[in-house]
Design an enzyme around this catalytic site. Sequence first.
Site, PDB file in Angstrom:
ATOM      1  N   ASP A  25     -46.206 -10.485  36.238  1.00 42.48           N
ATOM      2  CA  ASP A  25     -46.960 -10.352  37.077  1.00 42.48           C
ATOM      3  C   ASP A  25     -48.025 -11.613  37.287  1.00 42.48           C
ATOM      4  O   ASP A  25     -49.070 -11.599  38.216  1.00 42.48           O
ATOM      5  CB  ASP A  25     -48.077  -9.195  36.536  1.00 42.48           C
ATOM      6  CG  ASP A  25     -48.613  -9.226  35.016  1.00 42.48           C
ATOM      7  OD1 ASP A  25     -48.166 -10.030  34.299  1.00 42.48           O
ATOM      8  OD2 ASP A  25     -49.064  -8.260  34.394  1.00 42.48           O
ATOM      9  N   ASP A  56     -48.084 -12.657  30.339  1.00 47.84           N
ATOM     10  CA  ASP A  56     -48.319 -11.994  31.303  1.00 47.84           C
ATOM     11  C   ASP A  56     -49.771 -12.417  31.787  1.00 47.84           C
ATOM     12  O   ASP A  56     -50.639 -12.908  31.029  1.00 47.84           O
ATOM     13  CB  ASP A  56     -48.745 -10.502  30.315  1.00 47.84           C
ATOM     14  CG  ASP A  56     -49.186  -9.308  31.379  1.00 47.84           C
ATOM     15  OD1 ASP A  56     -48.203  -8.828  31.461  1.00 47.84           O
ATOM     16  OD2 ASP A  56     -50.186  -9.319  32.159  1.00 47.84           O
ATOM     17  N   HIS A 109     -52.075  -4.479  25.885  1.00 46.08           N
ATOM     18  CA  HIS A 109     -53.563  -3.972  26.116  1.00 46.08           C
ATOM     19  C   HIS A 109     -53.796  -2.766  24.896  1.00 46.08           C
ATOM     20  O   HIS A 109     -55.068  -2.774  24.692  1.00 46.08           O
ATOM     21  CB  HIS A 109     -53.716  -3.457  27.203  1.00 46.08           C
ATOM     22  CG  HIS A 109     -53.750  -4.584  28.426  1.00 46.08           C
ATOM     23  ND1 HIS A 109     -54.421  -5.722  28.220  1.00 46.08           N
ATOM     24  CD2 HIS A 109     -53.131  -4.547  29.459  1.00 46.08           C
ATOM     25  CE1 HIS A 109     -54.179  -6.545  29.143  1.00 46.08           C
ATOM     26  NE2 HIS A 109     -53.443  -5.706  30.061  1.00 46.08           N
ATOM     27  N   HIS A 122     -52.435 -11.047  32.399  1.00 44.06           N
ATOM     28  CA  HIS A 122     -53.453 -10.349  32.006  1.00 44.06           C
ATOM     29  C   HIS A 122     -53.662 -10.973  30.281  1.00 44.06           C
ATOM     30  O   HIS A 122     -52.480 -10.846  29.747  1.00 44.06           O
ATOM     31  CB  HIS A 122     -53.666  -8.835  31.830  1.00 44.06           C
ATOM     32  CG  HIS A 122     -53.509  -8.543  33.340  1.00 44.06           C
ATOM     33  ND1 HIS A 122     -52.442  -8.080  33.697  1.00 44.06           N
ATOM     34  CD2 HIS A 122     -54.334  -8.476  34.485  1.00 44.06           C
ATOM     35  CE1 HIS A 122     -52.505  -7.585  35.115  1.00 44.06           C
ATOM     36  NE2 HIS A 122     -53.571  -7.713  35.497  1.00 44.06           N
TER      37      HIS A 122
END
Lengths: 138, 345
Positions: B246, B159, B124, B161
């Site tokens: 995740d 991931d 990120h 996200h």
Amino acid sequence: MIDVIAVGYDHSADAAVAARFALRLAGATGARVVFLHAAGLRERFEHAEHEAGPPAALVGLIAESGLPAARVDWRVEDGDACTVLQRAALDPVNADVVVVGTRGQGAHAGLLLGSTSLEMAEHSSVPLIIVPAPRDDG
Amino acid sequence: MTLVANRPLDDRRHADPGHPERPDRLAAAWAGVADLHLGEDLVSLDVAPATRAQLTRVHDAAYLEELGVFCYEGGGNLDQDTYATYDSFALAQLAAGAGLGVVEELARRGEGVGFVAVRPPGHHALRDRAMGFCLLNNVAIVAADLVARGARVLVVDWDVHHGNGTQEMFWNEPDVLYVSTHQSPLFPGSGHPREVGGPGARGRTLNVPVPPGATGDVLRAALDEVAAPVVDDFAPDWVLVSAGFDAHRADPIADLALSAGDFADLATTVAGFAPSPGRLAVFLEGGYDLDAVRASVAAALGALVDAAPATEGPTSGGPGSAHVAHALAERRAAIESPGSEEVRW
């Protein structure tokens, strides 16, 4: 013509300043106000329970403004603040203007590059109002 | 097969009480490696911090300076999600250096699989901003280093996200293909299939968002049906994986329904994208349920080095097949109609 004012709200003092301004602007223009809260990663972990309605502090500001409840919305969106606010220009919010405070939660004097307001100034597709916090000369 | 990994970093002082991005995550990942009982097939590398020249390939010098000063002054919260302590900048430099070191060792050996077990995570982190628990973009720093040496780099990000930072950094870079599967809606809100890359690299960004509840078969389809043909055309020299765990069904901050066995399958598929042995490195990103991280790391790496089988079988039957087909159609439309694509950042 301003029909919809979107306001970034992250529970910070600066967000409250922006909220007050937006509510006054709505009162003067007849616009609706949509408060947008960007839910970050940590918030999900901590199971914050505010999705049903605005937090108490904001409810107080709305009541203070005298704006009818029908002209105020509260939305919680997954995402970082800048992405969520950029999307405010699109369906379903369709904001004509976006209002933000100068700094939000966790911001500090040094990392100006990281502020949502500056990011929005660069990327917003609709007019942006950055509401300065009252000066603290003390 | 050899697993080339960095030596464990001392990450205990990059911590914030109650925060999900915590040192126990890395301990769980290492426990997953230990579960493979690799013996001499595990090569541990000493790590040197990434240099300023290596970091500034993807991060603004002013951001690095501000982050360094922020940490030196004691740290604090950078945004609602992301913290830094006095030690965080030094640790992040070591984390980035670990990736560079692992890839350099793979290149020297010409065989093996890399595992970059570090924190804070990176995908990120933007050019000029920390975000989403991330300070420096570890995988992007390595990808940019490889590109500077003339390589073409595939980054696969599984991931849960979207890796908005990595996408932003290579938006206009034709020598990097960024492929992401991620839950939507979910933080950070980017990663639409119409985000296909900038004018200099149209089609070099590939996003497949999937809905809450999606199972492993959906992500496998995303890689097989959407990504694989694009990867074939791109012909990467290196494959780097932003491996968050995740998307596991036990994770507390997301809603996908994968198992450890699914990560083994995804790893096997991604390994097939590498042009030759020794050209695949796996970077730890997210993953916040410790048991899931341990089992998933063991499963994914176990599949890559032919070690222990996954302790959980693959999953199927969740929603999302239509989303994969939709992503493919949206992507094609965006590429065929310049100007219709979505642009983030």
